[in-house]
Design a protein around this motif. Structure first.
Motif, PDB file in Angstrom:
ATOM      1  N   LEU A 170       0.835  -1.207   0.000  1.00 21.34           N
ATOM      2  CA  LEU A 170       0.000   0.000   0.000  1.00 21.34           C
ATOM      3  C   LEU A 170       0.872   1.261   0.000  1.00 21.34           C
ATOM      4  CD1 LEU A 170      -3.049   0.384  -0.001  1.00 21.34           C
ATOM      5  CD2 LEU A 170      -2.955   0.655   2.480  1.00 21.34           C
ATOM      6  N   LEU A 173       2.273   1.644  -3.409  1.00 26.05           N
ATOM      7  CA  LEU A 173       1.251   2.119  -4.340  1.00 26.05           C
ATOM      8  C   LEU A 173       1.094   3.634  -4.247  1.00 26.05           C
ATOM      9  CD1 LEU A 173      -1.582  -0.590  -4.045  1.00 26.05           C
ATOM     10  CD2 LEU A 173      -0.152  -0.106  -6.038  1.00 26.05           C
ATOM     11  N   PHE A 174       1.108   4.172  -3.015  1.00 29.13           N
ATOM     12  CA  PHE A 174       1.006   5.621  -2.844  1.00 29.13           C
ATOM     13  C   PHE A 174       2.218   6.329  -3.453  1.00 29.13           C
ATOM     14  CE2 PHE A 174      -2.374   5.237   0.408  1.00 29.13           C
ATOM     15  CZ  PHE A 174      -3.184   6.293  -0.016  1.00 29.13           C
ATOM     16  N   THR A 181      -4.107   5.134  -6.170  1.00 29.42           N
ATOM     17  CA  THR A 181      -4.196   4.425  -4.893  1.00 29.42           C
ATOM     18  C   THR A 181      -5.378   4.912  -4.077  1.00 29.42           C
ATOM     19  OG1 THR A 181      -1.792   4.187  -4.902  1.00 29.42           O
ATOM     20  CG2 THR A 181      -2.923   3.777  -2.822  1.00 29.42           C
ATOM     21  N   PHE A 300       3.037  -0.481 -10.507  1.00 29.65           N
ATOM     22  CA  PHE A 300       1.738  -0.350  -9.854  1.00 29.65           C
ATOM     23  C   PHE A 300       0.935  -1.647  -9.972  1.00 29.65           C
ATOM     24  CE2 PHE A 300      -2.659   0.949  -9.328  1.00 29.65           C
ATOM     25  CZ  PHE A 300      -2.585   1.869  -8.299  1.00 29.65           C
ATOM     26  N   ALA A 304      -0.228  -3.778  -6.869  1.00 24.71           N
ATOM     27  CA  ALA A 304      -1.664  -4.000  -6.718  1.00 24.71           C
ATOM     28  C   ALA A 304      -1.960  -5.499  -6.603  1.00 24.71           C
ATOM     29  CB  ALA A 304      -2.412  -3.403  -7.907  1.00 24.71           C
TER      30      ALA A 304
END
Length: 606
Positions: A170, A173-174, A181, A300, A304
């Motif tokens: 996570l 992803l940010f 995200t 990404f 994910a």
């Protein structure tokens, strides 16, 4: 006394058995903190290796295949793949270390729980076993502990691993695309709620499934222990059908659980991956518009996938954890059972043993069984027995004879009155001290699945072989044991199925004699013997009674005539006492019992 409710189901089970129940495992986990730390270190290395892989792929795509790579593509590709191999090696080593450590923890903690539950159960009073079936306890020791092993040895590790992957993925992803995200997180909040709600139904069905399995185990244990009776009444097919019905009910409950869990898994994967696919579609458009590089999108996508995979794995682990929560609750119920019969805080010691055995005093005893509080099994019973005296207790069925023995062994405590052994209230004695001073030959002989030598040695585990042989000779058991195929080394079969009733009784008598207690309790000790064996055992018992106090329960009055005193019980009270001749002359309860047994029967007139 607090007791488990073996087949308690449904409303209570649905309220309990939550994941918070797993906190009850903490006392079993604390001794192995070091192993948990080692597993945690291995877990961190494995998660870090996994999270580094997408970043390596981004560099490979952007620097190896991107327009800016110029002539450095080969060098970048080689360096990237070398780094990937290094990450794979670290991931392999860390995963192997994690697997070994957590598997060891699962096996170790499960073994500790089984031992703790069994140790606790065998210390319960008979009242516990009046309300709890043996098969139920065995199910909890096997099936339930296996579920806990799955959680400790696999699920906890998977949960921590996927939690780390979820959190790390996570964050990455940010870093890669805050906009995408944020969108994916908003969608995940919407999809998690139905997953959590449906998970509660899976937990309730898991508890129900374990209860049905326990019911099947309890029924099987009961019937297998009574096979001669089942076969004598030709009920094999009926009992097989009953067990089949119980198994089918367990199967149907399990299928409902599996169906619900399958639907939960499908729901989780469909909603989570649906949300991810939608966001990736947005990312593909961003690449085409030039606001993201191909490497960014690839990174990404991989992060994910890691996040989505970790969520799916956590959902599956949650199902295992919910089943284990139900199993933990059932085991904690057993561990939470507390017997009313406890050792005193400051136990006293018995005075030194005398040559004549123990002195016994019963003072105004009154007792009712907890399951029948309105019916008095003993009522205001008082009796003094001198050291070395042999007292026979007789009376009709239900008079309180066996209850008296249970109170002497402190399987129960009387509601009023006291019992004193050599002047000491037995409630002031440690249970091992009290029961170590008493030998008993029960009416229902217990033979263990061992050889003849060890069955007799159960009376005193530190006894030598010669002492065992001597006890067997006193109980008239030596000759028939010697005739067995392997003598004293012969296996006697489960519950002594290879012996006759009289032979089993003589093994039990030898066991009590080997213990050599100051107080001997004989509960129908010759009930299963033929005339010849009874004569031999009676003679042996007469010799064995020397130097100890003996209390005999017998329905066959021929076995008690030579007692120093005969006490007649009726409806929990002493109604007569004296010698055989005195009681016959009295013409009361004993005289009627004697008339039924000793007077010849004459055929009724046609």
């Amino acid at each position: 006394m607090s007791k488990p409710s073996p087949s308690s189901t449904d409303s209570d089970a649905s309220r309990k058995g939550s994941l918070a129940t797993l906190k009850g495992l903490l006392p079993f986990l604390r001794p192995y903190r070091r192993q948990f730390v080692l597993a945690g270190i291995a877990l961190l290395f494995a998660a870090a290796s996994t999270l580094a892989i997408p970043a390596a792929f981004k560099k490979m795509i952007d620097l190896g295949f991107g327009a800016s790579s110029a002539g450095q593509s080969i060098e970048h590709v080689d360096a990237t793949f070398l780094a990937l191999f290094g990450l794979a090696a670290m991931l392999a080593l860390a995963t192997a270390a994690r697997f070994f450590t957590v598997s060891w923890l699962g096996e170790r903690v499960t073994a500790d729980i089984r031992s703790a539950v069994y140790r606790h159960v065998v210390q319960q009073s008979p009242e516990f076993f009046e309300t709890t079936r043996t098969g139920e306890v065995l199910s909890r020791l096997t099936t339930d502990t296996t579920l806990i092993q799955t959680v400790v040895g696999t699920s906890i590790s998977l949960a921590l691993r996927n939690t780390l992957l979820f959190a790390g993925g996570l964050v990455m992803l940010f870093i890669t695309s805050p906009k995408l995200t944020s969108i994916i997180l908003g969608l995940l909040v919407l999809v998690v709620l139905p997953i959590v709600l449906f998970g509660r139904r899976v937990r309730k069905l898991s508890r129900d499934s374990q209860d049905r399995i326990a019911d099947a185990s309890a029924l099987a244990g009961e019937i297998l222990n009574a096979m001669p009776t089942v076969q004598a009444f030709t009920h094999e097919q009926r009992e097989a059908a009953r067990f089949g019905g119980t198994v089918e009910e367990a199967f149907r409950t399990a299928i409902r659980r599996v169906r619900a869990r399958a639907f939960l898994t499908m729901l989780a994967i469909l909603l989570v991956f649906g949300a991810i696919v939608f966001v990736l579609w947005l990312g593909a458009h961003a690449v085409l518009q030039g606001s993201m590089t191909g490497g960014d999108l690839g990174q990404f996508i991989l992060y994910a996938a890691i996040v989505a995979g970790s969520i799916g794995a956590l959902a599956e682990v949650m199902g295992d954890a919910q089943r284990a929560a139900g199993a933990t609750e059932r085991l904690l119920e057993l561990l939470g059972a507390r017997s009313d019969i406890q050792d005193p805080l400051h136990p006293k010691a018995l005075p030194p043993r005398t040559a004549n055995g123990a002195r016994l005093s019963l003072q105004d005893l009154s007792f009712s069984y907890p399951s029948r509080p309105e019916s008095a099994a003993l009522s205001h019973l008082s009796l003094d027995i001198r050291a070395g005296e042999t007292v026979a207790v007789v009376g009709p069925s239900g008079a309180g004879k066996t209850t008296l023995f249970q109170l002497l062994l402190r399987f129960y405590d009387p509601q009023a009155g006291s019992i004193r052994l050599d002047g000491v209230d037995i409630r002031d004695l440690a249970l091992h001290t009290l029961r170590g001073a008493i030998g008993i030959v029960p009416q229902d002989t217990v033979i263990f699945s061992a050889n003849a030598l060890e069955n007799i040695r159960y009376g005193r585990p530190d006894a030598s072989d010669e002492e065992v042989f001597a006890a067997a000779r006193m109980a008239a058991a030596h000759e028939f044991i010697e005739r067995l195929p392997e003598g004293y080394a012969s296996f006697l079969g489960e519950r002594g199925v290879r012996l006759s009733g009289g032979q089993r009784q003589r093994i039990a008598i030898a066991r009590a004699l080997l213990k050599n207690p100051p107080l001997l309790l004989l509960d129908e000790a010759t009930s299963a013997l033929d005339a010849e064996s009874e004569r031999l055992v009676q003679r042996a018992l007469e010799a064995a009674m020397l130097g100890r106090t003996t209390i005999i329960i017998a329905h066959r009055l021929a076995t008690v005539q030579r007692a120093d005193r005969i006490v007649v019980l009726d409806e929990g009270r002493i109604v007569e006492a004296g010698s055989h001749a005195e009681l016959v002359a009295l013409g009361g309860v004993y005289a009627k019992l004697a008339a039924l047994q000793f007077q010849p029967h004459t055929p009724a007139a046609a």
